[in-house]
Each structure stands twice: as C-alpha cells, then as structure tokens.
Design an enzyme around this catalytic site. Sequence first.
Site, PDB file in Angstrom:
ATOM      1  N   GLY A  33     -41.270  -1.345   0.872  1.00  0.00           N
ATOM      2  CA  GLY A  33     -40.695  -1.279   2.220  1.00  0.00           C
ATOM      3  C   GLY A  33     -40.518   0.139   2.732  1.00  0.00           C
ATOM      4  N   LEU A  35     -41.750   1.103   5.625  1.00  0.00           N
ATOM      5  CA  LEU A  35     -43.205   1.218   5.784  1.00  0.00           C
ATOM      6  C   LEU A  35     -43.616   2.382   6.680  1.00  0.00           C
ATOM      7  CD1 LEU A  35     -43.935  -2.595   6.204  1.00  0.00           C
ATOM      8  CD2 LEU A  35     -44.054  -1.229   4.113  1.00  0.00           C
ATOM      9  N   HIS A  36     -44.745   2.985   6.344  1.00  0.00           N
ATOM     10  CA  HIS A  36     -45.330   4.072   7.133  1.00  0.00           C
ATOM     11  C   HIS A  36     -46.825   3.787   7.315  1.00  0.00           C
ATOM     12  CE1 HIS A  36     -46.812   5.404   3.253  1.00  0.00           C
ATOM     13  NE2 HIS A  36     -45.583   5.518   2.785  1.00  0.00           N
ATOM     14  N   GLY A  38     -49.406   4.903   5.919  1.00  0.00           N
ATOM     15  CA  GLY A  38     -50.153   4.683   4.669  1.00  0.00           C
ATOM     16  C   GLY A  38     -50.143   3.206   4.301  1.00  0.00           C
ATOM     17  N   HIS A  39     -48.939   2.602   4.339  1.00  0.00           N
ATOM     18  CA  HIS A  39     -48.843   1.165   4.057  1.00  0.00           C
ATOM     19  C   HIS A  39     -49.677   0.359   5.062  1.00  0.00           C
ATOM     20  CE1 HIS A  39     -44.696   2.417   2.457  1.00  0.00           C
ATOM     21  NE2 HIS A  39     -45.266   1.872   1.409  1.00  0.00           N
ATOM     22  N   GLN A  63     -38.530  -0.996 -12.213  1.00  0.00           N
ATOM     23  CA  GLN A  63     -39.399   0.188 -12.313  1.00  0.00           C
ATOM     24  C   GLN A  63     -38.642   1.491 -12.074  1.00  0.00           C
ATOM     25  OE1 GLN A  63     -41.991  -1.306  -9.037  1.00  0.00           O
ATOM     26  NE2 GLN A  63     -42.118   0.835  -8.421  1.00  0.00           N
ATOM     27  N   GLU A 150     -54.312   5.011  -3.388  1.00  0.00           N
ATOM     28  CA  GLU A 150     -54.656   6.041  -4.389  1.00  0.00           C
ATOM     29  C   GLU A 150     -53.558   7.090  -4.496  1.00  0.00           C
ATOM     30  OE1 GLU A 150     -58.420   7.679  -3.255  1.00  0.00           O
ATOM     31  OE2 GLU A 150     -59.549   6.027  -4.145  1.00  0.00           O
ATOM     32  N   ASP A 152     -50.674   6.622  -5.405  1.00  0.00           N
ATOM     33  CA  ASP A 152     -50.091   6.343  -6.725  1.00  0.00           C
ATOM     34  C   ASP A 152     -51.256   6.044  -7.658  1.00  0.00           C
ATOM     35  OD1 ASP A 152     -47.002   6.039  -6.008  1.00  0.00           O
ATOM     36  OD2 ASP A 152     -48.174   5.121  -4.414  1.00  0.00           O
ATOM     37  N   SER A 187     -45.007   9.139   2.366  1.00  0.00           N
ATOM     38  CA  SER A 187     -44.230   8.453   1.330  1.00  0.00           C
ATOM     39  C   SER A 187     -42.888   8.067   1.917  1.00  0.00           C
ATOM     40  CB  SER A 187     -44.010   9.399   0.146  1.00  0.00           C
ATOM     41  OG  SER A 187     -42.971   8.905  -0.684  1.00  0.00           O
TER      42      SER A 187
END
Length: 282
Positions: A33, A35-36, A38-39, A63, A150, A152, A187
């Site tokens: 969540g 969100l930007h 990239g998402h 995690q 990519e 991550d 991010s």
Amino acid sequence: MHPVRLRTVAEASAWARASCREGRITALVPTMGYLHEGHLSLMREAKRRADRVAVSIFVNPTQFGPSEDFSRYPRDLDGDTAKCASAGVDVVFCPEAAELYPEGHQTRVEVGDLSKGLCGEKRPGHFRGVATIVTKLFALLRPDVAVFGEKDFQQLQVVKAVARDLNLGVEVVGMPTHREPDGLAMSSRNAYLSADERARAAAISRSLFAAQKRVKEYSADVRQLVTVVRADLAAANLREDYVEVVDAETLKSVGELRPGRPARLLVAAYAGSTRLIDNVGL
Ligand code: AMP
C-alpha cells in the site's frame, strides 16, 4: 469502475473460484500500500496480461524485524483504492493481519541461497516472511500471472524461486524501477525523508547510473566500482548497509564482469533512519 474490496480469506477464495469458473486469466500485484507510480506501472502491466487484476494491500508483519518500521509504515487505504480504480484494477484484497495469521498459524516458507545474502543477511527472517505471504496470496487468489518490481531485485528472484520450486503455476513477471525526475527510486518509504535527506538520497541512483556508464564505456573492475559507489554514498552523508555486485540470477558475489553473464549492482543505504534500496543491471 471502483474496485471491489475483499477483506476476508473466504471472500478472496470465492473471487478466485469464480474467476477460474469463468475461464478468466487473472493477474495479481502484491503490495504493502501507500501506492505510487511504481506500483501503478505494475498494475498497468498486469492489466495488459490478464482479464482480471487483483491488487493486495497488506503490510505483512512477518517480513518486518522487531526493530523495523511495521507499526509506522504509511497507510492510506482510501487513497490507494482510488489509485487502483484509475489503473483499472478489479479487486483490492486488504485483509486484517489476524485474517491471514490467525491464532495457531505456524507454517513458513523458506527459500535457500537466494535469500541469504544482501537484504537477507541484513534483515534476518525478512525473506521467510516475504516467501510465506506470497505463497499464501498465490494460494488464495490463484493468479495466472503476478507482477513484481525490479526495485526489490532480491525479492523478485526469491518469489520466482518460490513459484518454480513449489510448482505454483504462477508466471512471475519483473518490471523496471520507476523513478522520480532526479533518479530516486520511488518507494513508499520516501515519505519518511526530510527535505535534506530527500535531496541527499538522489546520490544513490546517481552513483549507480555512473557505475553502469563506466562499465558500458570501458570494462570496469568490480572492486573499484564498489569503492566508488561507497565514496559517493559517504560524500552524500548516506550510511551504507551494503554495496555489492552479484550474478543477476544466483545473487552470488562476482569478482569480475564477464560478457554474457548479467550482473547486478545493488545498494542499501540509510538517509537518517530511513533505509533505502536500489539496483541497476551491469
Ligand atoms: P511494496 O508496496 O513496497 O511492497 O512494493 C510492492 C511491489 O511494487 C513490489 O513488487 C515492488 O518491487 C514494486 N515496486 C516498489 N517500488 C517500485 C518502483 N519504484 N518501481 C517499480 N516497482 C516498484
């Protein structure tokens, strides 16, 4: 159209069963969540590849390490749902933690060598949590395709291994890193940065691209590449967590670059107390 919100395991499986019965190709974009762009680029790729797109929004407790930012991780479910709507997402799966990890849960998914170095070494247990939640999401939502970033890079390789090794029948697709105009990788954690940290953080991608350029223009020495990136981070007052050149498939350290053997330069560094990661192909 506004995406449907699924909050329970029962609702998620009912949606997956119905999609399957109707013969729909489904794609999943797992996220935490806030969100930007990239998402959203992953969602658009998912849309190109499938009839139905599901996005999961779940800040996965397993995690995060005990001293990490789980409780303060940024959250904005309404804003995120609106962004999903703009990307043509059909359903948003946003369960409570207790829904996915009820009392008595005790099964974890552990990936071997790929999860040991880099972020795996610096964040013990992180990839066990990632592999576990991704397996659960795949089992529940039964996607044909799942799209990851990519950005991550190690996570992408770990998830590919999970899908392959457990025969989950999901095609895992990796997408390039979406960046701010000055190169900083987008991010959700960039929201933590002060103005000064935000300005200094741009040194990470600048240094990575300079290294990539050196390799393209003349064959560069791996040790020297790493030394220069370290110096760039220090000059921007960023604290290195790691700087490594690894084989892009096995993620094992490489001592030299060889034609036809893709390598990856990965960085994790702190701007103040915010840990940022980025990487480029060599
Ligand atoms: P997160 O919400 O940070 O767990 O990320 C969810 C997915 O979005 C993961 O597959 C990430 O790799 C991907 N992602 C995060 N940031 C970016 C970015 N800047 N560009 C492309 N994908 C990204």
